[in-house]
Design a protein around this motif. Structure first.
Motif, mmCIF file in Angstrom:
data_model
loop_
_atom_site.group_PDB
_atom_site.id
_atom_site.type_symbol
_atom_site.label_atom_id
_atom_site.label_comp_id
_atom_site.label_asym_id
_atom_site.label_seq_id
_atom_site.Cartn_x
_atom_site.Cartn_y
_atom_site.Cartn_z
ATOM 1 N N ALA A 35 0.734 -1.250 0.087
ATOM 2 C CA ALA A 35 -0.174 -0.142 0.020
ATOM 3 C C ALA A 35 0.970 1.367 -0.073
ATOM 4 C CB ALA A 35 -1.020 0.255 1.239
ATOM 5 N N ILE A 36 1.991 1.290 0.882
ATOM 6 C CA ILE A 36 2.602 2.404 1.066
ATOM 7 C C ILE A 36 3.341 2.534 -0.433
ATOM 8 C CG2 ILE A 36 4.902 3.282 1.947
ATOM 9 C CD1 ILE A 36 3.679 2.414 4.595
ATOM 10 N N GLU A 48 -8.665 1.866 -7.128
ATOM 11 C CA GLU A 48 -7.352 2.068 -7.726
ATOM 12 C C GLU A 48 -6.251 1.454 -6.860
ATOM 13 O OE1 GLU A 48 -4.600 5.286 -9.872
ATOM 14 O OE2 GLU A 48 -5.982 6.049 -8.287
ATOM 15 N N LEU A 49 -6.164 1.542 -5.528
ATOM 16 C CA LEU A 49 -5.239 0.701 -4.832
ATOM 17 C C LEU A 49 -5.607 -0.657 -4.888
ATOM 18 C CD1 LEU A 49 -5.425 3.208 -1.509
ATOM 19 C CD2 LEU A 49 -3.416 2.461 -2.923
ATOM 20 N N ILE A 53 -2.592 -2.955 -6.247
ATOM 21 C CA ILE A 53 -1.930 -3.780 -5.147
ATOM 22 C C ILE A 53 -2.088 -5.646 -5.810
ATOM 23 C CG2 ILE A 53 -1.906 -4.779 -2.892
ATOM 24 C CD1 ILE A 53 -2.759 -2.082 -1.861
ATOM 25 N N GLY A 54 -3.179 -5.633 -6.025
ATOM 26 C CA GLY A 54 -3.633 -7.033 -6.755
ATOM 27 C C GLY A 54 -3.650 -8.076 -5.642
ATOM 28 N N GLY A 55 -4.487 -9.026 -5.633
ATOM 29 C CA GLY A 55 -4.894 -10.181 -4.561
ATOM 30 C C GLY A 55 -5.155 -9.709 -3.215
ATOM 31 N N GLU A 87 -10.062 9.323 -1.255
ATOM 32 C CA GLU A 87 -8.605 9.295 -1.736
ATOM 33 C C GLU A 87 -7.749 9.209 -0.575
ATOM 34 O OE1 GLU A 87 -6.973 12.073 -4.774
ATOM 35 O OE2 GLU A 87 -6.678 12.993 -3.383
ATOM 36 N N TYR A 88 -6.760 8.340 -0.758
ATOM 37 C CA TYR A 88 -5.765 8.217 0.287
ATOM 38 C C TYR A 88 -4.620 8.605 -0.304
ATOM 39 C CZ TYR A 88 -9.146 4.848 2.057
ATOM 40 O OH TYR A 88 -10.227 4.547 2.797
ATOM 41 N N SER A 89 -3.454 9.274 0.630
ATOM 42 C CA SER A 89 -2.361 9.851 0.237
ATOM 43 C C SER A 89 -1.512 9.436 1.537
ATOM 44 C CB SER A 89 -2.448 11.161 0.178
ATOM 45 O OG SER A 89 -2.918 11.911 1.139
ATOM 46 N N LEU A 90 -0.091 9.499 1.239
ATOM 47 C CA LEU A 90 0.730 9.357 2.438
ATOM 48 C C LEU A 90 1.141 10.744 3.076
ATOM 49 C CD1 LEU A 90 3.832 7.405 0.839
ATOM 50 C CD2 LEU A 90 1.910 6.516 2.115
#
Length: 129
Positions: A35-36, A48-49, A53-55, A87-90
């Motif tokens: 994720a990071i 989208e994440l 990332i898949g799986g 939306e996710y961001s670091l």
């Protein structure tokens, strides 16, 4: 634990090790690392994440993002739309963690063929013996 504190003779016996182990456990989790590393490039929406990332299951991604948000690594922003877009961001803290995680990921890529070779030899020897 401060740099001036004496190092305990037995690993894991220092009273402050519990929280350190908890955070290291989360940061060492494959879903956290993935994720990071996906968020390093840019903020992303949940689906989208999940796709990148898949799986990962929806439930595991939700848990991972909530834990990272709780630890201050990820920021969650809800855009006022119908339906609402998240939306996710670091965060700055998450970006600082991304540096060694990206180094680790690069090390894995650089050594993958060597690791696979060792695995094959080990598995062959285990199968024979």
């Amino acid at each position: 634990m401060r740099m001036t504190d004496p190092i305990p003779l037995q690993p894991g016996t220092y009273p402050g090790c519990g929280p350190v182990k908890e955070v290291l456990g989360r940061m060492g989790d494959k879903w956290t690392i993935l994720a990071i590393t996906v968020l390093v490039e840019q903020p992303r929406r949940f689906n989208e994440l999940k796709r990148l990332i898949g799986g990962i299951s929806q439930q595991m991604l939700t848990r991972t993002l909530k834990a990272l948000e709780r630890d201050g690594m990820v920021a969650r922003k809800v855009h006022p739309s119908v339906p609402p877009q998240v939306e996710y961001s670091l965060t700055d803290l998450g970006k600082s963690l991304a540096v060694p995680l990206m180094q680790l990921a690069t090390w894995v890529v650089d050594h993958m063929s060597e690791i696979e070779s060792y695995r094959a030899r080990h598995d062959e020897a285990a199968h024979r013996g």
